[in-house]
Design a protein around this motif. Structure first.
Motif, short mmCIF file in Angstrom:
data_model
loop_
_atom_site.label_atom_id
_atom_site.label_comp_id
_atom_site.label_asym_id
_atom_site.label_seq_id
_atom_site.Cartn_x
_atom_site.Cartn_y
_atom_site.Cartn_z
N ASN A 62 -8.94 -6.87 8.85
CA ASN A 62 -9.55 -5.84 8.01
C ASN A 62 -9.52 -6.18 6.53
O ASN A 62 -10.01 -5.40 5.72
N GLY A 63 -8.91 -7.31 6.16
CA GLY A 63 -8.81 -7.67 4.76
C GLY A 63 -7.94 -6.72 3.97
O GLY A 63 -8.28 -6.34 2.85
N LYS A 64 -6.79 -6.34 4.52
CA LYS A 64 -5.90 -5.36 3.90
C LYS A 64 -4.59 -6.04 3.53
O LYS A 64 -3.87 -6.55 4.38
N PHE A 65 -4.28 -6.04 2.23
CA PHE A 65 -3.09 -6.69 1.70
C PHE A 65 -2.16 -5.62 1.13
O PHE A 65 -2.59 -4.80 0.32
N THR A 66 -0.89 -5.63 1.55
CA THR A 66 0.06 -4.58 1.18
C THR A 66 1.34 -5.21 0.65
O THR A 66 1.94 -6.04 1.34
N TYR A 115 -7.20 -0.11 -1.07
CA TYR A 115 -7.70 0.09 0.30
C TYR A 115 -7.67 1.56 0.67
O TYR A 115 -8.53 2.05 1.39
N SER A 116 -6.64 2.24 0.22
CA SER A 116 -6.53 3.68 0.37
C SER A 116 -5.99 4.24 -0.93
O SER A 116 -5.57 3.49 -1.81
N ASP A 142 5.51 1.54 -6.46
CA ASP A 142 4.52 1.98 -5.49
C ASP A 142 4.39 0.94 -4.38
O ASP A 142 4.83 -0.21 -4.52
N VAL A 143 3.79 1.36 -3.27
CA VAL A 143 3.33 0.45 -2.23
C VAL A 143 1.84 0.21 -2.49
O VAL A 143 1.02 1.11 -2.29
N PHE A 144 1.50 -0.96 -2.95
CA PHE A 144 0.13 -1.27 -3.35
C PHE A 144 -0.63 -1.82 -2.15
O PHE A 144 -0.24 -2.83 -1.56
#
Length: 407
Positions: A62-66, A115-116, A142-144
């Motif tokens: 999904n191309g989601k980096f956290t 992303y969100s 934060d959680v980026f």
């Protein structure tokens, strides 16, 4: 004991006075303070930095980096310094004061590529530390979670470039300028992830996203870039190495005895196994990837085509061997097949150029059987070495491609 007791009594008597002086100093600082106004009339500079604690994960489909970390900002508010200096309670000895984010002016942060919805865009108040000279420090933890464009050409030896785009919203370039005193992300408290590793970081500051025709209407932006690389050990041991073994195994069909009856089924089994591994690779490559191909996928497609060629060659060679058991053809179709096989044999192994092995009417049935068996043996040898050559080319191609990457 007689010395300590008076000292203790003196400190206890000063404690309420110090506490009330700090309260009075806070009231004096915030008395005429308007948090809606920018601290400086001229362009003010905000220093920005970033520290990372943990790479939570990267969803490559999904191309989601956290990641988990905090964004540090510092600036100077001259109004705080003036109010501090003119306050009657400024001589209490303290050099720092703590304010809630809602009590003083703070830059409004927006993450462009989240992303969100990010936590620091919600109602979460941070503490702002002010010094006597008006300098302020604020850290937003934060959680980026951000969108990241994926590149899978060198999968599983791939690297991904992800970034956090931070905007100072509500102000333009002529009013606020960003500065990154530390060009790298602070990694002192960082803990590694099992699959992805941060290889390099960089903080770029620029003014972009113009809202007008002049530079004054550009929004200041900080781009916190991270280059992450995948740990390929799982894919090497569970995907690439078995694939190379199967590549070497599929050419062994030409070493099997021609009369064992399992040559075709063996070739089909290895071919289906390679097709299954190709399916496993396609499951890991997302459809939304910017590059819609992987060199590993190209290699496996090539291996699949080689497997199909080996399957067809095994069937043709089996027909060549089977001609040694046939008597004279009883219908025209069998005669056509023999003509085609003669042509293939003459091209591949050049047996038909030898007078001793010509399939003519002067040869008896036993000699004709020996001719066809000899042709089949030479075709087996040729196809075996040709298939191994294609396998070697496929492996070398993938090694050269991986070596050219920036892994």
């Amino acid at each position: 004991m007689l010395v300590i007791f008076p000292f203790f009594i003196t400190m206890m008597s000063l404690w309420p006075s110090t506490s009330s002086s700090e309260s009075q100093l806070r009231k004096d600082i915030l008395q005429n303070y308007m948090k809606e106004l920018r601290p400086n009339v001229t362009q003010m500079v905000i220093n920005i930095s970033f520290s990372v604690f943990h790479l939570i994960g990267f969803d490559d489909k999904n191309g989601k980096f956290t990641i988990n970390g905090y964004l540090g900002m510092s600036w100077t508010d001259s109004r705080i310094a003036k109010s501090w200096a003119f306050s009657e309670a400024s001589e209490i000895g303290t050099s720092t004061m703590y304010f809630k984010e809602s009590d003083v002016w703070t830059p409004e942060i927006r993450q462009k590529n989240h992303y969100s919805r990010s936590d620091f865009e919600k109602v979460i108040e941070e503490t702002v530390i002010f010094h006597k000279n008006g300098s302020a420090v604020m850290m937003k933890m934060d959680v980026f979670t951000m969108e990241c464009t994926t590149f899978f050409s060198f999968f599983p030896f791939d690297t991904q470039n992800c970034s956090i785009d931070v905007l100072i919203w509500g102000f333009f370039n002529g009013e606020i300028a960003l500065n990154a005193p530390y060009p790298k992300v602070n990694m002192k408290l960082f803990s590694e992830d099992n699959v992805w590793h941060i290889r390099d970081t960089r903080i770029n500051v620029e003014s972009v996203y113009g809202l007008g025709i002049n530079d004054i209407y550009q929004v200041p932006r900080a781009k916190i870039e991270s280059k992450i690389l995948r740990s390929p050990s799982y894919y090497v041991t569970c995907l690439i190495v078995p694939l190379i073994f199967m590549q070497c195994l599929q050419s062994c069909v030409f070493l099997m005895p021609w009369d064992c009856g399992e040559r075709a089924s063996f070739a089909v089994t290895v071919l289906l196994a390679i097709a299954l591994f190709l399916t496993m690779v396609t499951e890991h490559i997302p459809k939304a990837a910017k590059t819609h191909f992987s060199f590993l996928g190209i290699k496996m497609i090539f291996d699949l085509l080689v497997g199909i060629m080996i399957q067809i060659s095994a069937i043709i060679i089996q027909l060549v061997y089977y001609q040694s058991r046939r008597s004279e053809p009883k219908f025209f179709g069998v005669n056509i097949i023999r003509v085609v096989l003669n042509v293939i044999c003459s091209v591949v192994c050049r047996v038909c150029d030898d007078g001793d092995f010509k399939d003519n009417e002067d040869n008896d049935q036993e000699q004709k059987s020996e001719i066809w068996i000899e042709r089949g043996n030479k075709m087996d040898k040729f196809c075996f070495w040709f298939a191994n050559s294609l396998t070697l080319i496929s492996i070398l191609f993938f090694c050269v491609v991986v070596g050219s990457s920036d892994y």
